[in-house]
Write an enzyme that holds these catalytic residues in place. Structure first.
Site, short mmCIF file in Angstrom:
data_model
loop_
_atom_site.label_atom_id
_atom_site.label_comp_id
_atom_site.label_asym_id
_atom_site.label_seq_id
_atom_site.Cartn_x
_atom_site.Cartn_y
_atom_site.Cartn_z
N ASP A 28 0.86 -1.19 0.00
CA ASP A 28 0.00 0.00 0.00
C ASP A 28 0.89 1.23 0.00
OD1 ASP A 28 -1.69 2.25 1.05
OD2 ASP A 28 -3.19 0.66 1.20
N ILE A 29 0.52 2.18 -0.84
CA ILE A 29 1.31 3.40 -0.99
C ILE A 29 1.34 4.20 0.31
CG2 ILE A 29 -0.45 5.05 -1.79
CD1 ILE A 29 1.48 5.58 -4.18
N ASN A 84 -12.83 -2.97 3.07
CA ASN A 84 -13.81 -1.88 3.11
C ASN A 84 -14.75 -2.04 1.93
OD1 ASN A 84 -12.46 -0.71 5.32
ND2 ASN A 84 -11.06 0.39 3.97
N GLN A 91 -14.29 2.61 1.57
CA GLN A 91 -13.70 2.10 0.32
C GLN A 91 -13.43 3.28 -0.62
OE1 GLN A 91 -16.08 -0.75 -1.92
NE2 GLN A 91 -14.31 -1.42 -3.13
N HIS A 97 -10.39 -5.57 -2.61
CA HIS A 97 -9.06 -5.88 -2.09
C HIS A 97 -9.14 -6.11 -0.59
CE1 HIS A 97 -9.72 -1.53 -1.99
NE2 HIS A 97 -9.01 -1.52 -0.87
N PHE A 98 -8.22 -6.93 -0.11
CA PHE A 98 -8.03 -7.09 1.33
C PHE A 98 -6.77 -6.35 1.73
CE2 PHE A 98 -10.80 -10.79 0.68
CZ PHE A 98 -11.68 -10.61 1.73
N HIS A 99 -6.87 -5.66 2.86
CA HIS A 99 -5.69 -5.03 3.46
C HIS A 99 -5.08 -6.01 4.45
CE1 HIS A 99 -6.65 -0.65 2.56
NE2 HIS A 99 -7.84 -1.20 2.35
#
Ligand code: AMP
Ligand code: ZN
Length: 131
Positions: A28-29, A84, A91, A97-99
């Protein structure tokens, strides 16, 4: 085209943690904690309501595998696994996507708190869900 589709097509750069024909995992950025990773299907699927069971099964199995890898390699002590769905839940990229958010200790600056409401009617809520 959404941001994640552009990343899949290599139109945007990313730090790839994992890639196969169907899935991609990238850093993740924003790196909520070190190792914060996003796992998603290459195919554009908006959210949990849209994804088919087979793809979701593969996605969550891969997420489990990568969670183990990231936590171990980063010497984390735990993780928050997060999805989310929709703006109301935060979201911002509408490509499922999953974090994977590795956790280290209480000073790692992540706060996930569940407020304890004092007034609610469990009977009424259950009737809404199951009635
Ligand atoms: P969500 O808010 O659950 O939709 O999560 C979207 C996540 O994507 C956020 O945590 C962003 O920091 C992350 N993000 C946005 N753009 C990029 C990018 N170009 N590369 C990596 N992560 C990104
Ligand atoms: Zn997309």
């Amino acid at each position: 085209m959404c941001i994640f589709c552009k990343i899949v097509n290599n139109e945007l750069p990313s730090y790839k943690v994992y890639e196969d024909d169907e899935f991609l995992a990238i850093l993740d950025i924003a790196q909520t904690t070190d190792g914060h990773t996003l796992v998603f299907p290459k195919k554009h699927i908006v959210d949990i309501f849209e994804i088919d069971d087979e793809t979701l099964s593969k996605l969550i199995t891969l997420t489990k595998k990568l969670s183990d890898k990231v936590v171990t390699k980063m010497n984390a002590t735990g993780l928050n696994l997060l999805n989310n769905t929709n703006e109301s839940a935060g979201q911002s990229v509408h490509h499922i996507h999953f974090h994977i958010i590795p956790r280290y200790d209480e000073s790692d600056e992540v706060t996930i708190s569940f407020n304890r409401k004092s007034k609610f009617d469990l009977e009424e809520i259950l009737n809404k869900i199951n009635g």
